[in-house]
Design a protein around this motif. Sequence first.
Motif, PDB file in Angstrom:
ATOM      1  N   GLY A 201      29.003  46.260  41.429  1.00  0.00           N
ATOM      2  CA  GLY A 201      29.045  45.459  40.212  1.00  0.00           C
ATOM      3  C   GLY A 201      28.890  43.986  40.556  1.00  0.00           C
ATOM      4  N   GLY A 202      29.303  43.110  39.649  1.00  0.00           N
ATOM      5  CA  GLY A 202      29.124  41.675  39.871  1.00  0.00           C
ATOM      6  C   GLY A 202      30.367  40.876  39.533  1.00  0.00           C
ATOM      7  N   GLU A 203      30.630  39.825  40.297  1.00  0.00           N
ATOM      8  CA  GLU A 203      31.751  38.924  40.023  1.00  0.00           C
ATOM      9  C   GLU A 203      31.338  37.977  38.896  1.00  0.00           C
ATOM     10  N   LEU A 204      31.594  38.427  37.663  1.00  0.00           N
ATOM     11  CA  LEU A 204      31.088  37.721  36.493  1.00  0.00           C
ATOM     12  C   LEU A 204      32.188  37.134  35.628  1.00  0.00           C
ATOM     13  N   ILE A 205      33.085  37.991  35.126  1.00  0.00           N
ATOM     14  CA  ILE A 205      34.015  37.535  34.089  1.00  0.00           C
ATOM     15  C   ILE A 205      35.213  36.785  34.655  1.00  0.00           C
ATOM     16  N   GLN A 206      35.337  36.681  35.987  1.00  0.00           N
ATOM     17  CA  GLN A 206      36.341  35.774  36.544  1.00  0.00           C
ATOM     18  C   GLN A 206      35.949  34.324  36.281  1.00  0.00           C
TER      19      GLN A 206
ATOM     20  N   TYR B 122      40.934  28.050  39.989  1.00  0.00           N
ATOM     21  CA  TYR B 122      42.193  28.621  39.504  1.00  0.00           C
ATOM     22  C   TYR B 122      42.462  29.934  40.231  1.00  0.00           C
ATOM     23  N   ALA B 123      43.717  30.341  40.222  1.00  0.00           N
ATOM     24  CA  ALA B 123      44.140  31.643  40.746  1.00  0.00           C
ATOM     25  C   ALA B 123      45.370  32.070  39.973  1.00  0.00           C
ATOM     26  N   VAL B 124      45.650  33.361  39.970  1.00  0.00           N
ATOM     27  CA  VAL B 124      46.827  33.866  39.262  1.00  0.00           C
ATOM     28  C   VAL B 124      47.791  34.495  40.269  1.00  0.00           C
ATOM     29  N   THR B 125      49.076  34.474  39.906  1.00  0.00           N
ATOM     30  CA  THR B 125      50.117  35.060  40.740  1.00  0.00           C
ATOM     31  C   THR B 125      51.125  35.768  39.859  1.00  0.00           C
TER      32      THR B 125
ATOM     33  N   LYS C 180      50.397  48.142  49.636  1.00  0.00           N
ATOM     34  CA  LYS C 180      50.781  46.774  49.296  1.00  0.00           C
ATOM     35  C   LYS C 180      50.592  46.548  47.804  1.00  0.00           C
ATOM     36  N   PRO C 181      51.574  45.988  47.129  1.00  0.00           N
ATOM     37  CA  PRO C 181      51.411  45.716  45.691  1.00  0.00           C
ATOM     38  C   PRO C 181      50.199  44.833  45.433  1.00  0.00           C
ATOM     39  N   GLN C 182      49.447  45.173  44.433  1.00  0.00           N
ATOM     40  CA  GLN C 182      48.246  44.425  44.108  1.00  0.00           C
ATOM     41  C   GLN C 182      48.175  44.205  42.607  1.00  0.00           C
ATOM     42  N   LEU C 183      47.360  43.240  42.220  1.00  0.00           N
ATOM     43  CA  LEU C 183      47.032  43.088  40.809  1.00  0.00           C
ATOM     44  C   LEU C 183      46.156  44.258  40.395  1.00  0.00           C
ATOM     45  N   LEU C 184      46.307  44.696  39.153  1.00  0.00           N
ATOM     46  CA  LEU C 184      45.477  45.797  38.678  1.00  0.00           C
ATOM     47  C   LEU C 184      44.055  45.328  38.415  1.00  0.00           C
ATOM     48  N   THR C 185      43.894  44.055  38.034  1.00  0.00           N
ATOM     49  CA  THR C 185      42.562  43.461  37.866  1.00  0.00           C
ATOM     50  C   THR C 185      42.578  42.050  38.427  1.00  0.00           C
ATOM     51  N   ASP C 186      41.398  41.545  38.714  1.00  0.00           N
ATOM     52  CA  ASP C 186      41.243  40.109  38.870  1.00  0.00           C
ATOM     53  C   ASP C 186      41.442  39.471  37.498  1.00  0.00           C
ATOM     54  N   PRO C 187      41.700  38.170  37.453  1.00  0.00           N
ATOM     55  CA  PRO C 187      41.758  37.507  36.146  1.00  0.00           C
ATOM     56  C   PRO C 187      40.375  37.434  35.507  1.00  0.00           C
ATOM     57  N   PHE C 188      40.346  37.376  34.179  1.00  0.00           N
ATOM     58  CA  PHE C 188      39.094  37.144  33.460  1.00  0.00           C
ATOM     59  C   PHE C 188      39.350  36.158  32.328  1.00  0.00           C
ATOM     60  N   LEU C 189      38.267  35.598  31.797  1.00  0.00           N
ATOM     61  CA  LEU C 189      38.374  34.493  30.851  1.00  0.00           C
ATOM     62  C   LEU C 189      38.123  34.960  29.426  1.00  0.00           C
ATOM     63  N   GLN C 190      38.899  34.400  28.498  1.00  0.00           N
ATOM     64  CA  GLN C 190      38.813  34.746  27.087  1.00  0.00           C
ATOM     65  C   GLN C 190      38.964  33.494  26.230  1.00  0.00           C
TER      66      GLN C 190
ATOM     67  N   SER D 149      45.756  36.494  43.219  1.00  0.00           N
ATOM     68  CA  SER D 149      44.314  36.738  43.230  1.00  0.00           C
ATOM     69  C   SER D 149      43.633  35.769  44.180  1.00  0.00           C
ATOM     70  N   LYS D 150      42.348  35.976  44.390  1.00  0.00           N
ATOM     71  CA  LYS D 150      41.532  34.968  45.041  1.00  0.00           C
ATOM     72  C   LYS D 150      41.375  33.780  44.087  1.00  0.00           C
ATOM     73  N   THR D 151      40.702  32.753  44.550  1.00  0.00           N
ATOM     74  CA  THR D 151      40.449  31.579  43.726  1.00  0.00           C
ATOM     75  C   THR D 151      39.096  31.697  43.045  1.00  0.00           C
TER      76      THR D 151
END
Length: 597
Positions: free
Chosen positions: A245-250, A137-140, A42-52, A151-153
Amino acid sequence: MFTPLLEPIENPRNHPRNPWFFGVLLAIVLLLGLIVKSYLNKPQLLTDPFLQLPTANSVRVVWFTEFPGIRNTVTYGENMSQVVAATTAKLSRTREDKDSRIWDEIKQDIINGPIARNIWRHEAEIPNLTPGVRIPYAVTSQREDAELVSSKTFTLSPTPAAGTPLKILLTSDHQLMPMTAANLQKVAETIDRVDGVFMAGDLINIPDRASEWFDDTRGRAFFPCLQGRGFSELDKNGIKTVYTGGELIQHAPLFPAIGNHEIMGRFSQASKLDEQFNDPFPRAAAEKIYDLNASKLNPNNDPEVRETWLKNQSFNSDTYDEIFTFPNHKNYYAVTFGDVRLVTLYVTNIWRTPNLDAGARGKYRERDEDFNNPEKWGYGQHIFEPIVKGSEQYNWLQQELDSPEFKQAKYKIVMFHHPPHSLGDNIVPAYTDPVQIVDRDEQQNIKMVRYEYPKAKDYIIRDAVPLLEKAGAQLVFYGHSHLWNRFESPSGMHFLESSNVGNSYGAFAGEKRRFVPPAYREDYSAIGDPNGLNPVMPTIAPLLGKDGRRLPYIESNDITAFSIFDTSNGVVSSYYFDTRKPESDVVKFDEFKLKNS
């Protein structure tokens, strides 16, 4: 209807030859296999989103895919009713080679040299945000076949207002090291919410190797570990534990500094990526070669052709620069984040081996076979971006330290990669331009090409640190030697190296000595901090050496450490976790408070 299956499963001896049971069981196995295969394909995102790059009323959301997408968007806000479109750009230098730890579908295409890996970056700026208000937020990304991949929210917010209490992770030197996922998982388990991540360089090993950023099959790639999507297994004393690891930079913006592992050397279509990484060439030396061959290399005198050739024949940070968003499009920048003014510098040089063997292209010498071929010289441990007094970066730093944003900040933190004070190995020799010495015999044949590093000309200690002291910086944070230790200057400025997330290169104190070249003119310190400070003993629970003495450092391939800056009280707390005891808790072992806070 499933009752008949229960007895054979619980007591299979009752029906040893029941073809109906085994047929159903086979069908279930096949069905599960199809479901798993369907999920993997199934097509997937290569990463979760992160904040900058948060501002007072906005923040950037970034994610990556292996398809460009005909529409890439962020949905956000109450009821997820608002939508903003992303801009998309293809990474220009991401590649894989035979040494990449990647899935077979990709690796089967690698025949000889590196191959390009097509990866697209998507970035959207979320506007009209309110400090202190966190929204979902979520990305598509929509594929060319119209399929939507989302992505997840997660949650986001802009730059916190002054006075907002924050907890900021101080980390560095991840480099896909074995304990990185464990380290970051313990961060997420220990801290209720990390509000920001300050990372002092060496995010990966080979910057153009895409899998190291996104999907290395060992489960230790950069983004998965910082997003809680890793799957790194540690085997300690026969106990195998998988860390995610940890869900941090999302949820928390990432502020990186550039390290030596974010720099690629001379570009090649044929040589392996690690060979290219280990082959940076000084820009000045490349310019001399270009000038001698300009009529052939660039007969039309096109400035773009010249710049491309020089970059390909020296070094570049293109992949790092394309992955992240920086305020001034440079590898040194300053931002305000709550009560913190963070000044991030480009202070790193190429790492070379200290080996003095005839075949070593090292920090102290060239290889014998290259003596008469300067194009193959390594030019010692040369610096990538000057910080010497009078340089562009130095002048920028002077202006920043004199700015209202810096002067008025409650906390003034400076971050870069190379250590100013350390018990580690990588602080030797001095951070200065190598002085080349060519020894010749009576017939003027080259006997040796070697390099010295005058300690009195260390640009960090001689030029940068006095500026920081005068401006009232409270903390200098750095990495590079893969250990934890800290120092304090007579004025009360703190120096922290918190980079033990994987393997350690050792702490050189007591009887343990660094390798230093014999019979060289300069003084290369074999033990201690070569720049004159004594390490500060951890204030709560220092580790003990084999002789029972307290240690002012952590150098371990089993115990990993991380640090948290709490802006509510100006305290930096450091924790360690013993991976040999996976069920154990983290231990807070040190704490100190920033001056004038």
